[in-house]
Write an enzyme that holds these catalytic residues in place. Structure first.
Site, PDB file in Angstrom:
ATOM      1  N   ASP A  81       4.002   5.156   5.967  1.00 17.84           N
ATOM      2  CA  ASP A  81       2.746   5.743   5.494  1.00 17.84           C
ATOM      3  C   ASP A  81       2.970   6.831   4.455  1.00 17.84           C
ATOM      4  OD1 ASP A  81       1.683   4.102   7.454  1.00 17.84           O
ATOM      5  OD2 ASP A  81       0.160   5.553   8.037  1.00 17.84           O
ATOM      6  N   CYS A 122       7.486   4.101  13.958  1.00 15.89           N
ATOM      7  CA  CYS A 122       6.529   4.794  13.098  1.00 15.89           C
ATOM      8  C   CYS A 122       5.093   4.329  13.268  1.00 15.89           C
ATOM      9  CB  CYS A 122       7.005   4.737  11.652  1.00 15.89           C
ATOM     10  SG  CYS A 122       8.435   5.827  11.383  1.00 15.89           S
ATOM     11  N   ASP A 123       4.233   4.853  12.384  1.00 17.65           N
ATOM     12  CA  ASP A 123       2.804   4.970  12.627  1.00 17.65           C
ATOM     13  C   ASP A 123       2.094   3.730  13.165  1.00 17.65           C
ATOM     14  OD1 ASP A 123       3.590   7.264  11.351  1.00 17.65           O
ATOM     15  OD2 ASP A 123       1.766   7.464  10.184  1.00 17.65           O
ATOM     16  N   LYS A 124       2.191   2.593  12.480  1.00 16.27           N
ATOM     17  CA  LYS A 124       1.415   1.423  12.901  1.00 16.27           C
ATOM     18  C   LYS A 124       2.235   0.455  13.739  1.00 16.27           C
ATOM     19  CE  LYS A 124      -1.727   3.314  10.594  1.00 16.27           C
ATOM     20  NZ  LYS A 124      -0.839   4.399  10.122  1.00 16.27           N
ATOM     21  N   CYS A 195       9.028  11.357  11.319  1.00 14.75           N
ATOM     22  CA  CYS A 195       8.865  12.724  10.796  1.00 14.75           C
ATOM     23  C   CYS A 195       8.721  13.748  11.912  1.00 14.75           C
ATOM     24  CB  CYS A 195       7.683  12.780   9.839  1.00 14.75           C
ATOM     25  SG  CYS A 195       7.945  11.808   8.341  1.00 14.75           S
ATOM     26  N   GLU A 491      -5.325   7.073   4.796  1.00  9.06           N
ATOM     27  CA  GLU A 491      -5.110   8.447   5.245  1.00  9.06           C
ATOM     28  C   GLU A 491      -5.399   9.404   4.101  1.00  9.06           C
ATOM     29  OE1 GLU A 491      -1.187   8.751   6.836  1.00  9.06           O
ATOM     30  OE2 GLU A 491      -1.804   8.011   8.801  1.00  9.06           O
ATOM     31  N   SER A 517      -3.588  11.679   8.142  1.00  4.63           N
ATOM     32  CA  SER A 517      -2.214  11.644   8.609  1.00  4.63           C
ATOM     33  C   SER A 517      -2.072  12.593   9.786  1.00  4.63           C
ATOM     34  CB  SER A 517      -1.277  12.086   7.478  1.00  4.63           C
ATOM     35  OG  SER A 517      -0.027  12.472   7.984  1.00  4.63           O
TER      36      SER A 517
END
Length: 616
Positions: A81, A122-124, A195, A491, A517
Site C-alpha cells: 500500500d 501486510c495490509d490486504k 511497517c 487510502e 492508512s
C-alpha cells in the site's frame, strides 16, 4: 467421522491420473492417505513485509511432514500500500483483498486440501486469507512475517524513532531541509517486516491472535528476530493437531468458524479499540465476519467502542512506542490480559494455542505468568541493523516492560484514556456510519465545527492542500473514493500527511468515503456510508457548508435543513446517468476495476461483494 477432503483425488482407480500427478509433485506411495495441508504463502520482492517470506513455507512444510502430513505450498499476490499510494496504483489495493481470498479458495478447493496454513503479513493479505479461511471452514492457522524494526536516526543532536509516515511528512514539509528529509527517508524503514507502527498490517496480525487463529507473539515478534522461527515451526505442528482433531476425532472446535465465532469477533474488536488499531481493521473484520456467517456489524463496533478504554498507544498515535515496544510489554496477550481482568473479553473462546483463551492467557500474559521461557520470548528486541533477512538477529531487552501504570500497555484504571482508540460516528452525512481513529486525535479536536472544502478525488484534494486552498478551520471532504466510486476505496495518507506538513494537522478535519492508512492520525474520518457513488449524503455536500463533528456524542452532521437536503437530492437525481458521479473527474479505470465496482458494497458492509446481484 469427516472424511479427508483429499481422498477425492487420491482414492479409487478412477483417480489414477490425479495420483500420477501427485506422484510427480513428490508424493510417495506411503504418503497417500495422509492429510494434505495447503500452505498459502505471500512471498514477493515488491513488499518489505513479504520480501523475507520465500523460505517460510519450507519451514512450515518441514514441521507438517515431521508430524505426518503432506505439505503443498502455493503463492498469492501481495500489494504494498505504501508503494501503491499517491497514484493510480492505490485503486488496486482493496480489490486485491477479494482476489487473494478467491485465489486461496480456488487453490484449496481445486486440489481438495484438508487444511490450510496462511503465511501473510501486510495490509490486504491477512484479511484476504482470513476471508478465504472462514469461507472454506477447514482447519487453519495464521503465521505472519512479523513487524519491521522501528527506524532510528539522530537529528538536532537527538536520537528519534521513525516510521514510514515520518518520511512522508518530512518529504512534503518545506521547513525540513533536503539533508534532513533524506536522512529520515533512509532511516524510516530499516528492515524487512510490516511497517513498525500500529498500522493496518500489524493491527490485523494482532487481531488474528485475539480471534484465536494464530499463536501468541504472531502480531508483535519482530520479523528479524531469531525467535520468530519457532512460530513457523509451531504453526506446522499445530495445524496437524487441528487436522487430527477434526478428521480423526470429529472435533468441530478445530474449525475456524467455531474458533472465530461472534464472541471471538467481539474479542478482536475489543482488542482493536484498546490498542488504537488501524481503522481499516473495521472494514476487514466486517468482511471476514460475513464470510464466516457471523452476525457482527457496525452496531456491535459502536457498542464496544463506548465500553473499551485505550490501554496501548503506539505510533502513529505517539512517537514513543512501536511494535517492538508492544512486544516487550507482553504483546497482544498482555493487552488481552488487562482486558480480561477488566471483564471486557470472552475468555472461554476457543484458541489454536490452547483449549480456551483463558488457558492461553494463563501461560502467555506476562502480568500473571511466571514462566521464564515466556518472559524470555517477550524480551526479544531490535538489533538496529538494516537487513532484509528473517531471523537475522537475537538481541534482547534487559527486561520485559511489566509497567502497567505508565508503560506501553496499561491497566484499565491507568488507561491512556477511558475512551477507546476507535469510534463509530453517524448522522445525516453518514447515515450508515463512519469511522474515526480517536487514538490519533487530540482531545481538543474531539469536537470540531468547520466549513466544507469539497473535492471530487484524492488527487484534487492533494493539489488543493499543497496549493494553499485549504485553510485552518476547513473540513476537507474527499468523495467518490469509496469501494464503488473510486473504484477501490483509496487510502488518504497523502492528504493527511500534507495537512500535517502545512501545519494544518490539528487545524482541519478530513472526511471521506475512502479510507485511511493505518499510519494516519489527526481528525480523519473515513468509511462514510453510504458512499457518494451509492447515493450517500456526502455526495450532496457543497463547499462552504457547515459540518459539525462531535466524537463524544458519536455525531457527524451536515448543518443544512432537511428541505435543502431534499432539494439537493432531487437535483442530483435529475442528472440521470450522470447522477452520483464525480463532476469533471478524469480517471482511467481498467476492466478489472470496473468488474470489482459492479459488486462492491459500501464500507459499513466491509466493502464485500453484493451477493444478491449473483442470485438467480
Amino acid at each position: 467421522m469427516p472424511k479427508l477432503r483429499s481422498a477425492t483425488s487420491t482414492e479409487g482407480r478412477n483417480m489414477a491420473g490425479a495420483r500420477a500427478l501427485w506422484r510427480a509433485t513428490g508424493v510417495k506411495e506411503n504418503d497417500f492417505g495422509k492429510p494434505i495441508i495447503a500452505i498459502a504463502n505471500s512471498f514477493t520482492q515488491f513488499v518489505p513485509g513479504h520480501v523475507h517470506l520465500k523460505d517460510m513455507g519450507s519451514l512450515v512444510a518441514g514441521a507438517i511432514e515431521e508430524a505426518g502430513g503432506i505439505a503443498k505450498e502455493f503463492n498469492t499476490i501481495a500489494v504494498d500500500d505504501g508503494i501503491a499510494m499517491g497514484h493510480g496504483g492505490m485503486l488496486y489495493s482493496l480489490p486485491s483483498r477479494e482476489l487473494i481470498s478467491d485465489s486461496v479458495e480456488y487453490m484449496v478447493n481445486a486440489h481438495c486440501a484438508d487444511a490450510l496454513v496462511c503465511i501473510s503479513n501486510c495490509d490486504k493479505i491477512t484479511p484476504g486469507m482470513m476471508m478465504a479461511a472462514l469461507r472454506l471452514n477447514i482447519p487453519v492457522i495464521f503465521v505472519s512475517g512479523g513487524p519491521m524494526e522501528a527506524g532510528k536516526t539522530k537529528l538536532s543532536d537527538k536520537i528519534i524513532k521513525l516510521d514510514l509516515v515520518d518520511a512522508m511528512v518530512a518529504g512534503a514539509d518545506d521547513r525540513v531541509s533536503d539533508e534532513d528529509s533524506e536522512q529520515i527517508e533512509r532511516s524510516a524503514c530499516p528492515t524487512c517486516g510490516s511497517c513498525s507502527g500500529m498500522f493496518t498490517a500489524n493491527s490485523m496480525n494482532c487481531l488474528t491472535e485475539a480471534l484465536g487463529l494464530s499463536l501468541p507473539g504472531n502480531g508483535s515478534m519482530l520479523a528479524t528476530h531469531a525467535d520468530r522461527r519457532e512460530l513457523f515451526l509451531e504453526a506446522g505442528r499445530r495445524i496437524m493437531d487441528l487436522t487430527t482433531r477434526y478428521y480423526k476425532h470429529d472435533d468441530e472446535s478445530a474449525l475456524p468458524r467455531n474458533i472465530a465465532n461472534f464472541n471471538a469477533f467481539e474479542n478482536a474488536m475489543t482488542l482493536d479499540i484498546a490498542m488504537g488499531g488501524s481503522s481499516n481493521t473495521v472494514l476487514h473484520l466486517l468482511a471476514a465476519a460475513q464470510e464466516g456467517e457471523v452476525d457482527f456489524t457496525m452496531e456491535d463496533i459502536d457498542r464496544l467502542s463506548r465500553l473499551v478504554p485505550h490501554l496501548c498507544k503506539v505510533a502513529p498515535s505517539t512517537p514513543e512506542y512501536h511494535m517492538e515496544d508492544v512486544h516487550r510489554a507482553g504483546g497482544v496477550m498482555g493487552i488481552l490480559g488487562e482486558l480480561d481482568r477488566a471483564g471486557l473479553i470472552h475468555n472461554d473462546a476457543y484458541h489454536v494455542a490452547g483449549a480456551s483463551l483463558k488457558e492461553v492467557l494463563a501461560k502467555w500474559d506476562i502480568a500473571q505468568s511466571s514462566d521464564e521461557a515466556v518472559h524470555r520470548f517477550f524480551s526479544a528486541g531490535p538489533a538496529g541493523i538494516p537487513t532484509t533477512k528473517a531471523f537475522s538477529q537475537a538481541c534482547r531487552w534487559d527486561s520485559v516492560d511489566n509497567d502497567r501504570v505508565g508503560g506501553c500497555i496499561r491497566k484499565r484504571e491507568f488507561a491512556f484514556s477511558q475512551e477507546g482508540g476507535l469510534a463509530v460516528l453517524s448522522g445525516n452525512i453518514a447515515v450508515d456510519g463512519c469511522i474515526v481513529k480517536t487514538a490519533g486525535v487530540d482531545e481538543d479536536n474531539h469536537t470540531f465545527i468547520g466549513s466544507a472544502r469539497v473535492y471530487e478525488s484524492q488527487d484534487d484534494a492533494v493539489a488543493g492542500i499543497l496549493g494553499g486552498e485549504v485553510v485552518a478551520g476547513d473540513v476537507v471532504v474527499i468523495r467518490y473514493e469509496g469501494p464503488k466510486g473510486g473504484p477501490g476505496m483509496q487510502e488518504m495518507l497523502y492528504p493527511t500527511s500534507y495537512l500535517k506538513s502545512r501545519g494544518l494537522g490539528k487545524a482541519c478535519a478530513l472526511i471521506t468515503d475512502g479510507r485511511f492508512s493505518g499510519g494516519t492520525s489527526g481528525l480523519s474520518i473515513g468509511h462514510v456510508s453510504p458512499e457518494a457513488a451509492a447515493g450517500g449524503t456526502i455526495g450532496l455536500v457543497e463547499t462552504g457548508d457547515r459540518i459539525e463533528i462531535d466524537i463524544p456524542a458519536r455525531s457527524i452532521k451536515l448543518a443544512i435543513s432537511d428541505i435543502e437536503l431534499a432539494a439537493r437530492r432531487s437535483a442530483m437525481e435529475a442528472r440521470g446517468k450522470q447522477a452520483w458521479k464525480p463532476v469533471g473527474r478524469v480517471r482511467e479505470v481498467s476492466l478489472a476495476l470496473k468488474a470489482y465496482a459492479l459488486l462492491a458494497t459500501s464500507a459499513d458492509k466491509g466493502a464485500v461483494r453484493d451477493t444478491s446481484k449473483l442470485e438467480d
